[in-house]
Every structure is written in structure tokens, then in C-alpha cells.
Design an enzyme around this catalytic site. Structure first.
Site, PDB file in Angstrom:
ATOM      1  CB  VAL A 196      -7.301 -20.059 -33.874  1.00 45.68           C
ATOM      2  CG1 VAL A 196      -6.798 -21.357 -33.311  1.00 45.68           C
ATOM      3  CG2 VAL A 196      -7.468 -20.147 -35.368  1.00 45.68           C
TER       4      VAL A 196
ATOM      5  CG  ASP B 267       6.369 -13.723 -40.923  1.00 46.96           C
ATOM      6  OD1 ASP B 267       7.502 -13.920 -40.439  1.00 46.96           O
ATOM      7  OD2 ASP B 267       5.537 -12.939 -40.443  1.00 46.96           O
TER       8      ASP B 267
ATOM      9  CB  VAL C  19      -5.205  -9.512 -34.310  1.00 46.91           C
ATOM     10  CG1 VAL C  19      -6.350 -10.439 -34.684  1.00 46.91           C
ATOM     11  CG2 VAL C  19      -4.006  -9.786 -35.178  1.00 46.91           C
TER      12      VAL C  19
ATOM     13  CE  LYS D  17      -1.555  -9.083 -38.658  1.00 46.46           C
ATOM     14  NZ  LYS D  17      -0.658 -10.175 -38.404  1.00 46.46           N
TER      15      LYS D  17
ATOM     16  N   GLY E 248      -4.270  -9.172 -30.230  1.00 50.89           N
ATOM     17  CA  GLY E 248      -2.813  -9.215 -30.211  1.00 50.89           C
ATOM     18  C   GLY E 248      -2.246  -8.240 -31.207  1.00 50.89           C
TER      19      GLY E 248
ATOM     20  N   GLY F 227       1.201  -7.467 -33.867  1.00 50.90           N
ATOM     21  CA  GLY F 227       2.360  -8.064 -34.511  1.00 50.90           C
ATOM     22  C   GLY F 227       3.039  -7.046 -35.377  1.00 50.90           C
ATOM     23  N   GLY F 228       4.033  -7.528 -36.120  1.00 52.92           N
ATOM     24  CA  GLY F 228       4.812  -6.628 -36.947  1.00 52.92           C
ATOM     25  C   GLY F 228       3.973  -5.934 -38.000  1.00 52.92           C
TER      26      GLY F 228
END
Lengths: 549, 204
Positions: free
Chosen positions: A163, A205, A97, A112, A90, A92-93
Site C-alpha cells: 500500500v 491489534d 516488512v 513480512k 518498516g 514492527g513488534g
């Protein structure tokens, strides 16, 4: 298309098809096919290298990993320091990852990688590593463990447990979560956050996409503490830039008052998550991050029962207590929140007193500002007019004069309530601001006309309407107000029985026009500034945690 | 070829030591690369409102100003760095022109966001020797120069077929020409590219 067959008859046409087939083979990474075509047509050899070079250019222009997955038939995994990257989990900001495999430990983790402009100097990287090391000491069943923090080829990264399971954000994509489930999760999340706090870490966050759900459907926190590293990395000249989606941020974070961020800011974010789990939408959400920030700072969240009447009042109070603007009025700790939720589950009463009627009234006022300010102006006016009428009961002329005004004021109030009611019911209420504006202008004109007041002292109210419409920063609303006011004023002048000269109306129209232009100009300048801030901030996340590949 | 490629590396080294003329030559050599990267990135985002030349100007300026922040050593890393700057600018321009549309939550998909991309740390070749790496970067520059110098319609067809890897049916639809016409155009374009690339090699 018929010309393709005609071309294949010509030598050119044949060459084109061959070249095309060869390029397709290169692009799909099919080497057998490339060899077959080359042996079939030796002429191709002259082109082969160039085609391949051009194609390798195509590859470097795009995301290397994207190409990898496209041609993954033979693709081996990518080496990254000690790890082999085996696909993307994935983005993200803060980074990307990957699913990463550690051959020596024979273990697969989530890696990450932190990217973007935030980590450019060695000093920044060192501070990031410090934060991450602190975070790696945390061990808690509902917090994703961080294993390894490092820096490979100038690229800071850390690894954590994988996870398997969706995030709460994915669950929320299907709408609200059943009340008991939501409360059950929130108790666990709040306790996990309390564990972070007791280890000196503020998450900063917290949002649904940072709460993953494991195999047992239990929540698991990710991405904690690191936001702080980012905050501090920000150039002091741009403090106040917004990191991430402001929907879950406490007012102090949204306002960029980084120094005021405490554990209670996390309590606020917990409240925002609980709100969304129960209502299916976050407490504040506007079209742009900037508008959301304004709402977070200025508005009161709508009561939860506005969205779902099945939500018990007590639970609503717990959630709204987290969402208090002032940190002092929130729960003092995440643990207190968890305990109050547990008390609610057991049906016990809360030690926190409920809100006083005065506070409740001012809350309601801030929840519906559009109608609230109108009521604040119109209701006293109506009362004064009524009083005047009552006092002059013996003079029918006065009562005749005031009755229509009273009716118009009541209608004005009534319509404003209707618009606000409509705005709060529907989600796409783009037209309600215009309805408010036009109602104001029409009733104002009508009342002034009844009183035959076309003189300057009264009609400057039009200019005020234009200036107030500028608060929306919406250019079409400003122009609606401007043109509406000019139209209203002209009606007024047309109906006026006595005025001395044409100079006054002309001046008045010029005044309203100037007001509109200046207000519009200001709104435009501010919008440009806001947009430049939003684009300068490259960190607005597009976060999705897709757990499996 | 080798002499030429080490030249790029030399310029890079000299420029980092503060040699202004080497720096100017380095930037001049990379202009086409930046232009082509901008073009492809804009195209990929279906962004037609932005003029690639503006982005080239802006990216080159940023690269000039931020030259000290470049931490890599090889020409390949240098190109990756340039690419990253272009990608940031493309993303900004794209966001700017798309307005609030991009904030739509339904669009929160893992798009391959260039702003999050990073130095090109995964060359397709598992273990290139330093000289190979150098010649690869050099070759990329040559290809970029050649593609950029093509006439507009040639460049367009190469961009769609070779760089965007579209099929000729799609290329034809995009260029609003017949499939056959596109194929002919493409072959002429590739022929011209080939001539130019081979010229470069013989001249260097």
C-alpha cells in the site's frame, strides 16, 4: 592537527595513510580503489587479507541489510525463497516488512517476516500458518490482501499487497484530523473490521499504525488476526504480558484476559482510534506501558470536548460508547458503530439512549480520581461542621471555634480543584501530585493544630497519608509524603499545649518513618517486577510503516 | 585451516548428539566471539553502564540452557544464533538502563533493532561452497579471539575504526587523543592483530 603531516614524512606515517585509505576503500566497497592502492604499494598485500577479514567481522556484527544499503552501489537484491528482497519497508513488534519481488509472477509485494522469540517451535509455526491462511481468504477493498504464507529457512513469513501511502499514525503525527475526514475514515474502517468479524477473525491489534492510507486516501487495514496466533503462543506462565502498545487495547486485552477478547474488543480499539483522530491523542497514554494499562483499566477517558470544543456532543457520545469498560455497554458490532456514525453524518438521531445522570456522575468521578476522593472525604466533613455550627447558633464560642476550620476546609477543597484543573489542562503536570500531597499535609496539620489534637488517635492520619501516597509507586512522592508528614507532626507537637511525655512524639515519628520506608520498599519491589515484565516482553512495537524507499 | 574448521563443525555435531565435552569446547571457542559481539552492540547503543562481561556470562548461560532450541546446522548458523542471543540481552539491558526514555513516541523510528534481527540468512557471498562457509565461521572466531586479546586501548581503536567504521577524526574525538596518536595506536594494534592471526594459521 599538524602531526599528520609530520607522520607522513616517516615511513610509518606513509604506511598508516595507505592502510587507512585501503580500509576506507574496503568499507565503502570500492574495489577499483582497492586494486589501485594495492598496485601502488605492494607492501599493502600483506595486510589486505587481515583487514578484509576484520571488516567482514564488522559486517556480521551488524544488521546485514543495513550494510547492504550502505554499500548498495553494486548490491543485488537478497534472495529469500521465491522472493528477492529489495529493501526494508518498516519494522514492527512482530517482524520486519520488506519490499519483495517475485520474479516468476513479475510482481512486487510486501513481505513480512516474523521474528522474535514468539516463533520458536514447529508447533507454534504451524499454528501461525493456520491463522495466516484464514486471513488470506479475506478480500475487501479496505483490507490489505494476504497472498502467500510460508516458512523459509525456519523463518515464517507472509506476503501482502504493497500500500503506497502513509499510515493514519503518520497523519496523526501532525495532530488531530478534521472531524468530517475522521468520521468518513472511521466508517470505512469499521465496515472493514465488520467484514473481518463476519469471517471469524478478530483483529486484536487495531491501532493507527495498522491503518494504512492508499492512493485514494482511503484507509486499508493490515496485520489482522495474527495477533491471536501470538497470544496463544505465549507461555501460559506469562499470560498477562502485554503485546503492543496498550493505548488502543480494550481493558480485557490490557488486563491479559485473553479468553474474554471478542469482536467488541475491536469495537473498543476502533473507539480509541476515533478518539485519537478527533483529539490528536489516544484516550490513555502514560509514561510507561504499565501505567497506561492501569489507566485503561481504572480511569474514564476525558471527554473529547475537553481537547476540542468543536467536537459535537453526539459524536462524543458515539466515541465514548466504544470506549466503555464493560463490553456489553459498547456497540454490539463494528457495523452498528459504522451505522451510528452514518446516522450522525445524516443528522438523524441515534437509537442508543444517552447516559443517565447517575452514570454521568460516576464517570466524572472516575475521570478525576485525585480530586474525587478528596471531595468525597472533605465535602461531608465540611457539611457536618457547618451543621454543627448552625445547631449551636446561640453559643458564639462554638461558632468561633468552627469558623476557621470551615474556612480551611473550603480552602483545602478549593486548592484541590485548582490542582486537578491544572493537571487536566497541561500535559506536563509532574508537580501536581506533590501539590496535592503538600496541600493535604498542611491543611491537616493546620486543622489538627486549631483543635489542639496531638494525641495518637488523630495523628495516625499522617501514617495514612504516607500509605496512600504509595499508590503512586513513585518513590519521590512517597518520601515527600513521609518527610512532609514528619514536619507537619513536629509543628503540631511544637504548638501543643499539653502533652505528658516525649515518648509519644518519638514513637509517632518512628511510626511515620517506618511507614515511609515500608511503603517505599513495596513500591520499589513492585517497580522492579513491573520493569522486569516489561523488558521480558520483547514485543513492544516500534512500528513505523514507511511506505516508500 | 580446513582441519581446524571442520573441528568446529565436528564439535557442533557432537554437542548436538549430547557429547558434553564437545559442547564445552564449542562454547569455550565461541566465548570471544560472544564477548566481541556484546562489546560492539553495547557500543553501538552508546550503552556504557553495562559491563560487557555480565552480558557474556548471561548470553553463554542462555545458550547453554537453550542449546536444544538451536535448529541450524552449520557453524555459521551457530554463530548467527549466538549473535541473536547477545542482541536480545543487549537490547534488554539497554531498555533497562534507559528507563522510560525509550517509550517516547518521537523516538519511534525504524532503528535497526537487534531483537527483530534474525538468523544471518544473507551471506554477502552469493553462493559459498560448504567448505568456504565453514572456514568463514572459523575465521570469524579467530578474528574475535585476536581482537578480544588485544590490550584495552588497541581494542578500542580497532573497534572504532574497523568495526564501527568511524573516521580517524571521530576516533580521535572519542578517544580523547590526537588524530596522529590514534593512527599510530591503530597501526600497532592492526600489526599485533596481523601477527596473531597469522600465528593462528601457522599453528593450526
Amino acid at each position: 592537527m599538524t602531526n599528520s603531516t609530520s607522520e607522513e614524512d616517516t615511513p610509518d606515517g606513509e604506511l598508516i595513510s595507505l592502510l587507512d585509505a585501503y580500509l576506507t576503500a574496503i568499507q565503502s566497497g570500492n574495489e577499483t580503489e582497492q586494486r589501485r592502492l594495492l598496485s601502488q604499494e605492494p607492501k599493502l598485500a600483506a595486510w589486505a587479507d587481515d583487514l578484509r577479514d576484520i571488516d567482514s567481522f564488522a559486517a556480521i556484527l551488524s544488521d546485514p541489510l543495513e550494510i547492504r544499503t550502505q554499500t548498495s552501489a553494486t548490491a543485488e537484491s537478497i534472495r529469500f525463497g521465491k522472493y528477492e528482497l529489495r529493501g526494508e519497508l518498516g519494522r514492527g513488534g512482530m517482524g520486519v516488512v520488506f519490499r519483495a519481488y517475485h520474479p516468476e509472477l513479475d510482481r512486487t509485494v510486501a513481505l513480512k517476516m516474523l521474528t522474535g522469540s514468539a516463533f520458536t517451535s514447529p508447533d507454534q509455526r504451524r499454528r501461525f500458518a493456520q491463522e495466516a491462511r484464514l486471513a488470506s481468504r479475506i478480500r475487501h477493498p479496505h483490507i490489505v490482501s494476504i497472498h502467500d504464507v510460508g516458512d523459509f529457512a525456519g523463518q515464517p513469513y507472509f506476503t501482502m499487497d504493497i500500500v503506497t501511502g502513509a499510515s493514519v499514525a503518520t497523519q496523526l503525527a501532525n495532530g488531530a484530523i478534521p472531524i468530517e475526514q475522521a468520521v468518513h475514515w472511521m466508517i470505512m474502517i469499521a465496515k472493514a473490521v465488520e467484514h473481518l468479524h463476519s469471517n471469524g477473525i478478530i483483529h486484536r491489534d487495531l491501532k493507527p499504525s495498522n491503518v494504512l492510507l492508499d492512493e485514494c486516501d482511503e484507509p486499508c487495514l493490515v496485520d489482522f488476526g495474527l495477533a491471536r496466533a501470538l497470544d496463544e503462543f505465549h507461555d501460559p506462565t506469562v499470560t498477562g504480558t502485554i503485546l503492543g502498545t496498550p493505548s488502543y487495547m480494550s481493558p480485557e486485552q490490557a488486563a491479559g484476559r485473553i479468553r474474554e477478547v471478542t469482536t467488541r474488543s475491536d469495537v473498543y480499539s476502533l473507539g480509541a482510534i476515533l478518539y485519537e483522530m478527533l483529539c490528536g491523542r489516544p484516550p490513555f497514554k502514560a509514561d510507561s506501558p504499565f501505567d497506561t494499562v492501569l489507566q485503561v483499566m481504572e480511569r474514564e477517558p476525558l471527554p473529547l470536548r475537553h481537547w476540542n470544543l468543536a467536537i459535537p456532543k453526539k459524536l462524543e457520545q458515539i466515541c465514548l460508547r466504544c470506549l466503555e469498560k464493560s463490553p456489553d455497554k459498547r456497540y454490539p458490532s463494528a457495523l452498528e458503530l459504522a451505522q451510528d456514525l452514518e446516522r450522525w453524518v445524516r443528522g438523524e438521531s441515534s437509537p442508543y439512549e444517552s447516559l443517565s445522570p447517575v452514570t454521568q456522575f460516576s464517570r466524572t468521578f472516575r475521570r478525576y480520581p485525585d480530586v474525587a476522593y478528596r471531595l468525597l472525604a472533605l465535602v461531608p466533613t465540611l457539611l457536618i461542621v457547618m451543621l454543627r455550627c448552625l445547631l449551636a447558633q446561640n453559643a458564639p464560642a462554638i461558632s468561633d471555634y468552627y469558623t476557621p476550620i470551615m474556612m480551611e476546609l473550603s480552602l483545602w477543597i478549593g486548592l484541590s480543584l485548582v490542582w486537578e484543573w491544572h493537571a487536566s489542562k497541561s500535559t506536563g503536570h509532574q508537580w501536581t501530585p506533590y501539590a496535592f500531597l503538600l496541600t493535604d499535609i498542611i491543611f491537616m496539620t493546620s486543622i489538627l493544630r486549631a483543635r489542639n489534637k496531638a494525641d495518637i488517635s488523630h495523628v495516625t492520619a499522617y501514617a495514612l497519608v504516607v500509605i496512600l501516597s504509595g499508590l503512586s509507586l513513585n518513590r519521590s512522592q512517597i518520601w515527600t509524603a513521609g518527610l512532609g508528614c514528619i514536619a507537619g507532626y513536629l509543628c503540631l507537637v511544637y504548638g501543643a499545649k499539653d502533652f505528658e511525655s516525649w515518648i509519644v512524639p518519638i514513637l509517632m515519628v518512628v511510626l511515620i518513618t517506618c511507614c515511609t520506608i515500608v511503603t517505599d520498599y513495596q513500591a520499589r519491589r513492585l517497580s522492579i517486577w513491573i520493569r522486569s515484565r516489561e523488558t521480558a516482553e520483547r514485543q513492544i512495537p516500534i512500528k513505523t510503516q514507511s511506505p516508500t524507499i | 585451516m580446513n582441519a581446524d574448521s571442520s573441528q568446529l563443525a565436528d564439535w557442533l555435531t557432537l554437542a548436538r548428539q549430547g557429547d558434553d565435552s564437545a559442547r564445552n569446547r564449542l562454547f569455550e571457542a565461541c566465548r570471544s566471539f560472544v564477548a566481541l559481539t556484546a562489546r560492539v552492540q553495547l557500543h553501538r547503543r552508546l550503552q556504557t553502564k553495562v559491563d560487557p562481561s555480565d552480558l557474556v556470562q548471561q548470553s553463554m548461560m542462555e545458550a547453554h540452557h537453550g542449546f536444544d532450541k538451536f535448529r541450524g546446522g552449520t557453524p555459521e548458523e551457530w554463530l548467527a544464533w549466538l549473535k541473536q542471543i547477545v542482541q536480545h540481552n543487549v537490547l534488554d539491558a539497554d531498555k533497562h538502563y534507559r528507563g522510560t526514555e525509550r517509550r517516547d513516541l518521537r523516538r519511534e523510528r525504524p532503528i535497526s533493532d537487534p531483537a527483530l534481527s534474525h538468523a544471518d540468512w544473507s551471506p554477502a557471498d552469493p553462493g559459498p561452497s560448504p567448505s568456504q562457509v565453514l572456514s568463514k565461521a572459523e575465521r570469524e572466531l579467530q578474528v574475535a579471539v585476536a581482537i578480544e586479546s588485544l590490550p584495552d586501548d588497541y581494542r578500542q581503536v580497532v573497534l572504532l575504526r574497523n568495526l564501527e567504521r568511524m573516521s580517524f577524526d571521530d576516533v580521535a574525538a572519542r578517544m580523547n587523543r590526537s588524530r596522529g596518536a590514534c593512527q599510530m595506536l591503530w597501526m600497532r594494534a592492526v600489526e599485533q592483530l596481523r601477527t596473531q592471526l597469522n600465528q593462528d594459521i601457522s599453528s593450526s
